[in-house]
Design a protein around this motif. Structure first.
Motif, mmCIF file in Angstrom:
data_model
loop_
_atom_site.group_PDB
_atom_site.id
_atom_site.type_symbol
_atom_site.label_atom_id
_atom_site.label_comp_id
_atom_site.label_asym_id
_atom_site.label_seq_id
_atom_site.Cartn_x
_atom_site.Cartn_y
_atom_site.Cartn_z
ATOM 1 N N PHE A 238 0.831 -1.203 0.000
ATOM 2 C CA PHE A 238 0.000 0.000 0.000
ATOM 3 C C PHE A 238 0.869 1.258 0.000
ATOM 4 O O PHE A 238 0.627 2.190 -0.780
ATOM 5 N N LEU A 239 1.886 1.302 0.861
ATOM 6 C CA LEU A 239 2.750 2.476 0.935
ATOM 7 C C LEU A 239 3.532 2.666 -0.365
ATOM 8 O O LEU A 239 3.750 3.801 -0.812
ATOM 9 N N LYS A 240 3.951 1.562 -0.977
ATOM 10 C CA LYS A 240 4.633 1.671 -2.272
ATOM 11 C C LYS A 240 3.674 2.164 -3.355
ATOM 12 O O LYS A 240 4.045 2.957 -4.227
ATOM 13 N N LEU A 241 2.421 1.699 -3.279
ATOM 14 C CA LEU A 241 1.415 2.098 -4.267
ATOM 15 C C LEU A 241 1.175 3.597 -4.247
ATOM 16 O O LEU A 241 0.973 4.219 -5.303
ATOM 17 N N ILE A 242 1.207 4.186 -3.066
ATOM 18 C CA ILE A 242 0.960 5.627 -2.975
ATOM 19 C C ILE A 242 2.248 6.435 -3.116
ATOM 20 O O ILE A 242 2.256 7.646 -2.863
ATOM 21 N N GLY A 243 3.344 5.753 -3.495
ATOM 22 C CA GLY A 243 4.547 6.476 -3.891
ATOM 23 C C GLY A 243 5.591 6.688 -2.828
ATOM 24 O O GLY A 243 6.517 7.477 -3.029
ATOM 25 N N GLN A 244 5.496 5.990 -1.688
ATOM 26 C CA GLN A 244 6.500 6.154 -0.653
ATOM 27 C C GLN A 244 7.804 5.442 -1.046
ATOM 28 O O GLN A 244 7.798 4.469 -1.805
ATOM 29 N N ALA A 245 8.913 5.940 -0.545
ATOM 30 C CA ALA A 245 10.216 5.355 -0.834
ATOM 31 C C ALA A 245 10.227 3.885 -0.436
ATOM 32 O O ALA A 245 9.707 3.512 0.626
ATOM 33 N N SER A 246 10.818 3.040 -1.266
ATOM 34 C CA SER A 246 10.776 1.591 -1.069
ATOM 35 C C SER A 246 11.349 1.173 0.280
ATOM 36 O O SER A 246 10.794 0.312 0.971
ATOM 37 N N ILE B 154 1.974 14.097 6.319
ATOM 38 C CA ILE B 154 3.148 13.219 6.372
ATOM 39 C C ILE B 154 3.350 12.516 5.031
ATOM 40 O O ILE B 154 4.470 12.390 4.528
ATOM 41 N N LEU B 155 2.242 12.065 4.439
ATOM 42 C CA LEU B 155 2.338 11.367 3.152
ATOM 43 C C LEU B 155 2.948 12.260 2.075
ATOM 44 O O LEU B 155 3.853 11.850 1.352
ATOM 45 N N PHE B 156 2.453 13.493 1.956
ATOM 46 C CA PHE B 156 2.965 14.376 0.922
ATOM 47 C C PHE B 156 4.404 14.820 1.216
ATOM 48 O O PHE B 156 5.150 15.156 0.299
ATOM 49 N N GLY B 157 4.773 14.795 2.490
ATOM 50 C CA GLY B 157 6.171 15.064 2.816
ATOM 51 C C GLY B 157 7.084 14.007 2.226
ATOM 52 O O GLY B 157 8.238 14.289 1.886
ATOM 53 N N GLY B 158 6.564 12.774 2.092
ATOM 54 C CA GLY B 158 7.346 11.698 1.512
ATOM 55 C C GLY B 158 7.567 11.836 0.019
ATOM 56 O O GLY B 158 8.385 11.114 -0.558
ATOM 57 N N TYR B 159 6.831 12.742 -0.644
ATOM 58 C CA TYR B 159 6.983 12.952 -2.084
ATOM 59 C C TYR B 159 7.961 14.083 -2.413
ATOM 60 O O TYR B 159 8.273 14.306 -3.576
ATOM 61 N N LEU B 160 8.415 14.809 -1.391
ATOM 62 C CA LEU B 160 9.337 15.918 -1.622
ATOM 63 C C LEU B 160 10.759 15.389 -1.805
ATOM 64 O O LEU B 160 11.048 14.219 -1.548
ATOM 65 N N SER B 161 11.644 16.273 -2.256
ATOM 66 C CA SER B 161 13.048 15.881 -2.367
ATOM 67 C C SER B 161 13.593 15.604 -0.968
ATOM 68 O O SER B 161 13.173 16.237 0.011
ATOM 69 N N ASN B 162 14.526 14.667 -0.859
ATOM 70 C CA ASN B 162 15.075 14.241 0.428
ATOM 71 C C ASN B 162 13.946 13.823 1.374
ATOM 72 O O ASN B 162 13.737 14.433 2.431
#
Length: 506
Positions: A157-165, A297-305
């Motif tokens: 699920f977390l990978k599906l929504i684009g979180q770092a592997s 928190i989720l959208f923070g995971g899509y930012l650089s670094n």
């Protein structure tokens, strides 16, 4: 209807009350035992002081309980942060997204009891409190079984929504270990509302304090000293929540709640559909609030670094969460006060309780924000050793301080809605303000205007402001006599016949 000495006999005409208990004044209902209209400053301050004592008798232990229980996860995150940035990101992601999602569902569905138990207690129908709690257990444990799927498949699920592997893998492993906590939620939240309705909050505070002390020691022992890492964090966090549940059950089963708990009953399996609908409305209302910052928190995971962004946001959310626990304690207190007074047929007392708690929590929010701004160079070091994360937290602190002031009032207004039974209406308000306005605005500010985390958070804060203004307007325009009538009707339909005229236990 029996026990007429407890509340007025109300019929479908909201402008009338039983002649022995009320009278008509300018088309409104007057209730015996309600406060007189407040039209002088001296009387206002006198009543403010009297109501404050009642509220803080409930709110003080409730705030302490909320702080202790919230601190369980926050302390786990703090110890994980000293193991490494990946461990902190994994625990933060699981706490904020996986457990945060489930926490919102469980707390929201359990909050239906604030309306039902509070109003039944105010009307003296103590026998129904235990039945309501058991119905809630049936519904919440069934829901927890469904939510297990979310824990088991957390990594994909977390990978599906684009979180770092790397973060998704670690958070998914941690989530599977945290399934016992999910079922602790499903038992604990109905217990909490059951005890709150009877003002038995001090025992909850004492149990939570013991749990926090034990949790802190064993977290250090297993995570840091013995090097168990994420497995140790999960074992301690699960155990701490189940300690709270078992200790509270022992207290209730020991006979300390009188007629409110007379044992298990088959009545718990009646009216389940009606109960489920109110529980679902409560869940939607509170989930939309709990998930709002989870989205940040989720959208923070899509930012650089992403590790630094997620870590900095999780620290800010931890601080915000602690301060919101103060407001949640007040939320619990005002829910009890409003539901008790409406159940007892005292609409003006319910209305004045709202005024007192809103003023009090606003002042508290200002004080906490001032302290946070003064300590902005120091408190990030408690959570992380990374200089980069500390710098970003320092940068976000002014926005965090503003959010704290707003969020100290907003949960209180939500507590009024729960006490009065407005969950379904507020759910629509939350959808519009949070997800159709605040979140899109935050994404535009964060990504299109290149403001990053600050932009996303700022837009979402504007959504909270709008929602608070609408709730304030709803509360201000409320016909409290009508709400007392609705409470009486709800108790009549769901509560069944009264078994005693003794009224609420003191």
């Amino acid at each position: 209807m029996e026990a007429e000495n407890q509340r007025p006999l109300l019929n479908d005409n909201l402008g009338k009350a039983d002649g022995g208990h009320g009278n008509r004044r300018s088309g409104t209902v007057e209730f015996e035992g309600d406060i007189e209209p407040i039209n002088r400053a001296g009387r206002f301050f006198f009543q403010f002081g009297a109501e404050s004592k009642k509220l803080w008798y409930l709110a003080g232990p409730a705030i302490f309980t909320s702080l202790c229980q919230y601190s369980l996860g926050a302390i786990t995150q703090a110890f994980a942060g000293h193991v490494g940035t990946l461990e902190l990101a994994a625990v933060s992601m699981e706490n904020s997204v996986i457990a945060g999602f489930s926490f919102g569902v469980m707390l929201g569905m359990g909050s239906a009891l604030e309306t039902l138990c509070g109003q039944a207690y105010g009307a003296g129908q103590l026998d129904m409190l235990g039945i309501y709690m058991q119905r809630s257990w049936v519904i919440l444990n069934s829901t927890a079984l469904v939510l297990c799927i979310f824990y088991i498949f957390a990594t994909p699920f977390l990978k599906l929504i684009g979180q770092a592997s790397e973060i998704a893998e670690s958070a998914g492993t941690f989530a599977i270990w945290m399934i016992p906590q999910l079922f602790a939620y499903s038992i604990n939240f109905p217990i909490a509302k059951f005890l709150q309705a009877q003002s038995k909050i001090m025992v909850m505070a004492l149990i939570s304090l013991v749990a926090l002390v034990l949790h802190t020691f064993f977290s250090w022992l297993l995570i840091i000293k013995l090097g168990w890492g994420l497995v140790g964090a999960a074992v301690v966090l699960d155990s701490s929540w189940w300690f709270i549940v078992i200790a509270q059950l022992v207290y209730i089963f020991a006979g300390t709640c009188g007629r409110a708990w007379t044992g298990f009953s088959w009545k718990a399996f009646t009216h389940l559909w009606e109960f489920f609908k109110l529980s679902l409305a409560s869940a939607i209302m509170l989930c939309l609030e709990c998930w709002y910052y989870m989205v940040l928190i989720l959208f923070g995971g899509y930012l650089s670094n992403p590790e630094v962004s997620v870590d900095a946001l999780s620290i800010c959310m931890n601080i915000l969460g602690w301060t919101i626990m103060v407001a949640f304690g007040s939320n619990a207190a005002i829910s009890v006060r409003v539901s008790n007074e409406l159940g007892a047929g005292n609409p003006r007392k319910a209305k004045f309780a709202v005024v007192v708690v809103v003023i009090s929590t606003f002042i508290i929010g200002l004080a906490i924000s001032a302290v946070l701004l003064i300590l902005r160079d120091y408190y990030p070091k408690v959570f992380t050793s990374s200089q980069e994360v500390q710098a970003l937290v320092n940068q976000l602190t002014p926005l965090l301080a503003l959010t704290i002031v707003i969020d100290n009032v907003q949960p209180v207004l939500s507590g009024v809605a729960i006490g009065a039974g407005w969950q379904a209406i507020v759910a629509y308000v939350n959808v519009g303000c949070y997800y159709l306005f605040g979140l899109p605005l935050g994404l535009v500010m964060g990504y299109k205007l290149n403001l990053g985390v600050t932009g996303i958070w700022s837009g979402m804060t504007i959504g909270v402001c709008l929602q608070s203004l609408i709730l304030f307007a709803m509360t201000y325009r409320t016909n409290w006599n009508k709400e007392a009538s609705a409470a009486s009707e709800r108790i009549r339909v769901w509560g069944g016949p009264r078994t005693s005229d003794d009224g609420p236990e003191k």
